[in-house]
Motif scaffolding. Sequence first.
Motif, PDB file in Angstrom:
ATOM      1  N   SER A  13      15.984  52.453  10.768  1.00 50.46           N
ATOM      2  CA  SER A  13      14.721  52.165  11.426  1.00 50.46           C
ATOM      3  C   SER A  13      15.012  51.520  12.779  1.00 50.46           C
ATOM      4  CB  SER A  13      13.889  51.223  10.552  1.00 50.46           C
ATOM      5  OG  SER A  13      12.644  50.973  11.132  1.00 50.46           O
TER       6      SER A  13
ATOM      7  N   PHE B 218      13.130  45.723  16.837  1.00 45.80           N
ATOM      8  CA  PHE B 218      13.943  45.523  15.645  1.00 45.80           C
ATOM      9  C   PHE B 218      14.752  46.771  15.327  1.00 45.80           C
ATOM     10  CE2 PHE B 218      10.210  47.488  13.802  1.00 45.80           C
ATOM     11  CZ  PHE B 218      10.731  48.300  12.818  1.00 45.80           C
TER      12      PHE B 218
ATOM     13  N   ILE C  36      17.249  48.398  11.868  1.00 42.30           N
ATOM     14  CA  ILE C  36      17.907  48.315  10.561  1.00 42.30           C
ATOM     15  C   ILE C  36      18.945  49.424  10.533  1.00 42.30           C
ATOM     16  CG2 ILE C  36      17.665  48.444   8.051  1.00 42.30           C
ATOM     17  CD1 ILE C  36      14.704  47.601   8.446  1.00 42.30           C
TER      18      ILE C  36
ATOM     19  N   THR D 203      23.039  50.723   8.736  1.00 39.21           N
ATOM     20  CA  THR D 203      23.961  50.562   7.615  1.00 39.21           C
ATOM     21  C   THR D 203      25.384  50.922   8.017  1.00 39.21           C
ATOM     22  OG1 THR D 203      23.668  52.813   6.795  1.00 39.21           O
ATOM     23  CG2 THR D 203      22.161  51.132   5.931  1.00 39.21           C
TER      24      THR D 203
ATOM     25  N   LYS E 113      20.086  43.871   9.864  1.00 38.26           N
ATOM     26  CA  LYS E 113      18.713  43.735  10.337  1.00 38.26           C
ATOM     27  C   LYS E 113      18.740  42.860  11.576  1.00 38.26           C
ATOM     28  CE  LYS E 113      16.743  44.383   5.761  1.00 38.26           C
ATOM     29  NZ  LYS E 113      15.815  43.883   4.745  1.00 38.26           N
TER      30      LYS E 113
ATOM     31  N   LYS F  18      16.501  41.514  14.966  1.00 37.89           N
ATOM     32  CA  LYS F  18      15.160  41.297  15.501  1.00 37.89           C
ATOM     33  C   LYS F  18      15.290  40.614  16.853  1.00 37.89           C
ATOM     34  CE  LYS F  18      10.599  40.526  15.093  1.00 37.89           C
ATOM     35  NZ  LYS F  18       9.874  41.460  15.891  1.00 37.89           N
TER      36      LYS F  18
END
Length: 133
Positions: free
Chosen positions: A26, A32, A34, A36, A103, A105
Amino acid sequence: MKLNAVEIQQIIGYHPPLCLLDRVISLELDDFLIATASISINEPFFKGHFPDNPVMPGVLIVESMVQGAQILFKNKFPKLQLKKIKKARFKKMVKPGDELVMKLKVLDLDNKICDAKVYVNDEVACSSELVFS
């Protein structure tokens, strides 16, 4: 927005083994991200860190967060350089077979500051504020 490993490499300009991210799940630019990273026993750093107890070095965990920030800020700041690591905390060892979930932000876009956390199995493994120039 989602990105695969090839798209990530094109954005940050690193290739394996220096590119640590596998996927962006995302992404809202300048807000923001996200992402992996799957950690395999075949990672080159495990040979020396440590042979009988393989652990991902903390500096590489931070580097994975920096690479995430490079994607997060790519439109506004294409030549991002890490300036400062603030409030870094390492809470869980990252071992072969783990999947990192990063994550990030944005806390202050003008001053290029983001809050970054890395999770393993829904537990915070590392957290930090990253400041860029």
